[in-house]
Design a protein around this motif. Structure first.
Motif, PDB file in Angstrom:
ATOM      1  N   LEU A   7       0.314  -1.374   0.379  1.00 29.02           N
ATOM      2  CA  LEU A   7      -0.179   0.107   0.259  1.00 29.02           C
ATOM      3  C   LEU A   7       1.270   1.490  -0.132  1.00 29.02           C
ATOM      4  O   LEU A   7       0.300   1.917  -0.534  1.00 29.02           O
ATOM      5  CB  LEU A   7      -0.402   0.593   1.165  1.00 29.02           C
ATOM      6  N   ARG A   8       2.445   1.560   0.302  1.00 33.74           N
ATOM      7  CA  ARG A   8       2.673   2.628   0.502  1.00 33.74           C
ATOM      8  C   ARG A   8       3.381   2.879  -0.578  1.00 33.74           C
ATOM      9  O   ARG A   8       3.965   3.653  -1.457  1.00 33.74           O
ATOM     10  CB  ARG A   8       3.795   1.828   1.258  1.00 33.74           C
ATOM     11  N   VAL A   9       3.748   1.391  -1.283  1.00 33.10           N
ATOM     12  CA  VAL A   9       4.164   1.227  -2.453  1.00 33.10           C
ATOM     13  C   VAL A   9       3.522   2.000  -3.679  1.00 33.10           C
ATOM     14  O   VAL A   9       4.046   3.088  -4.306  1.00 33.10           O
ATOM     15  CB  VAL A   9       5.299  -0.107  -3.120  1.00 33.10           C
ATOM     16  N   GLU A  10       2.579   1.890  -3.406  1.00 28.75           N
ATOM     17  CA  GLU A  10       1.686   2.363  -4.509  1.00 28.75           C
ATOM     18  C   GLU A  10       0.830   3.618  -3.918  1.00 28.75           C
ATOM     19  O   GLU A  10      -0.449   3.818  -4.463  1.00 28.75           O
ATOM     20  CB  GLU A  10       0.182   1.101  -4.580  1.00 28.75           C
ATOM     21  N   GLY A  15      -7.174   2.875   4.735  1.00 25.81           N
ATOM     22  CA  GLY A  15      -8.428   2.447   4.931  1.00 25.81           C
ATOM     23  C   GLY A  15      -8.989   2.489   4.290  1.00 25.81           C
ATOM     24  O   GLY A  15      -9.783   2.540   4.031  1.00 25.81           O
ATOM     25  N   ALA A  16      -7.828   3.616   2.482  1.00 32.01           N
ATOM     26  CA  ALA A  16      -8.537   3.616   1.467  1.00 32.01           C
ATOM     27  C   ALA A  16      -9.382   2.107   0.768  1.00 32.01           C
ATOM     28  O   ALA A  16     -10.894   2.249   0.218  1.00 32.01           O
ATOM     29  CB  ALA A  16      -8.003   3.979   0.515  1.00 32.01           C
ATOM     30  N   LEU A  17      -8.353   1.119   0.481  1.00 28.53           N
ATOM     31  CA  LEU A  17      -8.904   0.381   0.143  1.00 28.53           C
ATOM     32  C   LEU A  17      -9.833  -0.557   0.829  1.00 28.53           C
ATOM     33  O   LEU A  17     -11.140  -1.017   0.046  1.00 28.53           O
ATOM     34  CB  LEU A  17      -7.880  -0.513   0.413  1.00 28.53           C
ATOM     35  N   THR A  18      -9.844  -0.750   1.856  1.00 32.40           N
ATOM     36  CA  THR A  18     -11.264  -0.858   2.985  1.00 32.40           C
ATOM     37  C   THR A  18     -12.484  -0.377   2.685  1.00 32.40           C
ATOM     38  O   THR A  18     -13.617  -1.185   2.372  1.00 32.40           O
ATOM     39  CB  THR A  18     -10.837  -0.819   4.553  1.00 32.40           C
ATOM     40  N   ALA A  19     -12.462   1.067   2.605  1.00 26.60           N
ATOM     41  CA  ALA A  19     -13.971   1.564   2.287  1.00 26.60           C
ATOM     42  C   ALA A  19     -14.479   1.084   1.358  1.00 26.60           C
ATOM     43  O   ALA A  19     -15.259   1.268   0.661  1.00 26.60           O
ATOM     44  CB  ALA A  19     -13.306   2.701   2.513  1.00 26.60           C
ATOM     45  N   LEU A  20     -13.259   1.215   0.364  1.00 28.96           N
ATOM     46  CA  LEU A  20     -13.787   0.359  -1.199  1.00 28.96           C
ATOM     47  C   LEU A  20     -14.121  -0.762  -1.210  1.00 28.96           C
ATOM     48  O   LEU A  20     -15.407  -0.755  -2.171  1.00 28.96           O
ATOM     49  CB  LEU A  20     -12.591   0.725  -2.555  1.00 28.96           C
ATOM     50  N   ASN A  21     -13.767  -1.084  -0.468  1.00 33.55           N
ATOM     51  CA  ASN A  21     -14.580  -2.704  -0.401  1.00 33.55           C
ATOM     52  C   ASN A  21     -15.941  -2.952   0.317  1.00 33.55           C
ATOM     53  O   ASN A  21     -16.695  -3.277  -0.430  1.00 33.55           O
ATOM     54  CB  ASN A  21     -13.522  -3.853   0.359  1.00 33.55           C
ATOM     55  N   LEU A  22     -15.918  -1.964   1.163  1.00 29.74           N
ATOM     56  CA  LEU A  22     -17.558  -1.587   2.163  1.00 29.74           C
ATOM     57  C   LEU A  22     -17.884  -1.302   0.661  1.00 29.74           C
ATOM     58  O   LEU A  22     -19.843  -1.573   1.139  1.00 29.74           O
ATOM     59  CB  LEU A  22     -17.072  -1.106   3.214  1.00 29.74           C
ATOM     60  N   THR A  23     -17.422  -0.338   0.275  1.00 31.96           N
ATOM     61  CA  THR A  23     -19.186   0.275  -0.156  1.00 31.96           C
ATOM     62  C   THR A  23     -19.012  -0.708  -2.141  1.00 31.96           C
ATOM     63  O   THR A  23     -20.472  -1.055  -1.936  1.00 31.96           O
ATOM     64  CB  THR A  23     -18.100   1.528  -1.330  1.00 31.96           C
ATOM     65  N   PHE A  43     -20.000  -6.300   9.162  1.00 28.98           N
ATOM     66  CA  PHE A  43     -19.065  -6.658   8.107  1.00 28.98           C
ATOM     67  C   PHE A  43     -18.010  -6.437   8.940  1.00 28.98           C
ATOM     68  O   PHE A  43     -18.384  -5.238  10.064  1.00 28.98           O
ATOM     69  CB  PHE A  43     -19.076  -5.246   6.845  1.00 28.98           C
ATOM     70  N   GLY A  44     -16.614  -7.459   8.872  1.00 25.42           N
ATOM     71  CA  GLY A  44     -15.426  -6.670  10.566  1.00 25.42           C
ATOM     72  C   GLY A  44     -14.230  -6.915   9.263  1.00 25.42           C
ATOM     73  O   GLY A  44     -14.642  -7.364   8.282  1.00 25.42           O
ATOM     74  N   VAL A  45     -13.805  -6.121  10.056  1.00 27.80           N
ATOM     75  CA  VAL A  45     -11.720  -5.692   8.358  1.00 27.80           C
ATOM     76  C   VAL A  45     -10.979  -6.587   9.808  1.00 27.80           C
ATOM     77  O   VAL A  45     -11.470  -5.840  11.080  1.00 27.80           O
ATOM     78  CB  VAL A  45     -12.061  -4.296   8.324  1.00 27.80           C
ATOM     79  N   TYR A  46      -9.954  -6.717   9.583  1.00 25.69           N
ATOM     80  CA  TYR A  46      -8.808  -7.163   9.687  1.00 25.69           C
ATOM     81  C   TYR A  46      -7.866  -7.045   9.330  1.00 25.69           C
ATOM     82  O   TYR A  46      -7.843  -6.673   8.146  1.00 25.69           O
ATOM     83  CB  TYR A  46      -9.080  -8.725  10.560  1.00 25.69           C
TER      84      TYR A  46
END
Length: 108
Positions: A7-10, A15-23, A43-46
């Motif tokens: 995620l740092r490299v990209e 939290g951006a990918l989590t938010a996208l997946n939840l959307t 939904f749960g996130v780990y």
């Protein structure tokens, strides 16, 4: 490369990918359910990597078994994944993961 490093490299914000997946789950799954069923969705996130043992049998079949930290290997479910489409699906995903890791392996 571990997920946090990737995620740092990209340059993806935490939290951006989590938010996208939840959307996506909300838009494509929950909204198609009955109101009663939608109320029961949780939904749960780990923040741990998902691991699979992957064996490619040939260009059409693979065996994938998730690593479940609370379960013995013999009790973990085993999936037979067949390639049924030219694009998309689970087979190309497992094939790509296997191939990438195989290419990075340390030769013995």
């Amino acid at each position: 490369m571990e997920a946090a490093q990737q995620l740092r490299v990209e340059a993806v914000q935490d939290g951006a990918l989590t938010a996208l997946n939840l959307t996506i789950l909300q838009d494509r799954v929950v909204e198609r359910l009955s109101p009663e069923a939608a109320q029961r969705i949780e939904f749960g996130v780990y923040d741990e990597p998902i691991r699979f043992n992957i064996t490619l049998i040939d260009s059409q079949l693979c065996v994938a078994q998730p690593y479940l930290p609370q379960t013995r290997v013999v009790d973990s479910p085993t999936f037979l994944v067949r390639k049924r489409r030219t694009t998309g699906g689970l087979f190309p995903t497992f094939d790509q993961i296997f191939t990438t890791l195989w290419e990075r392996r340390a030769a013995e």
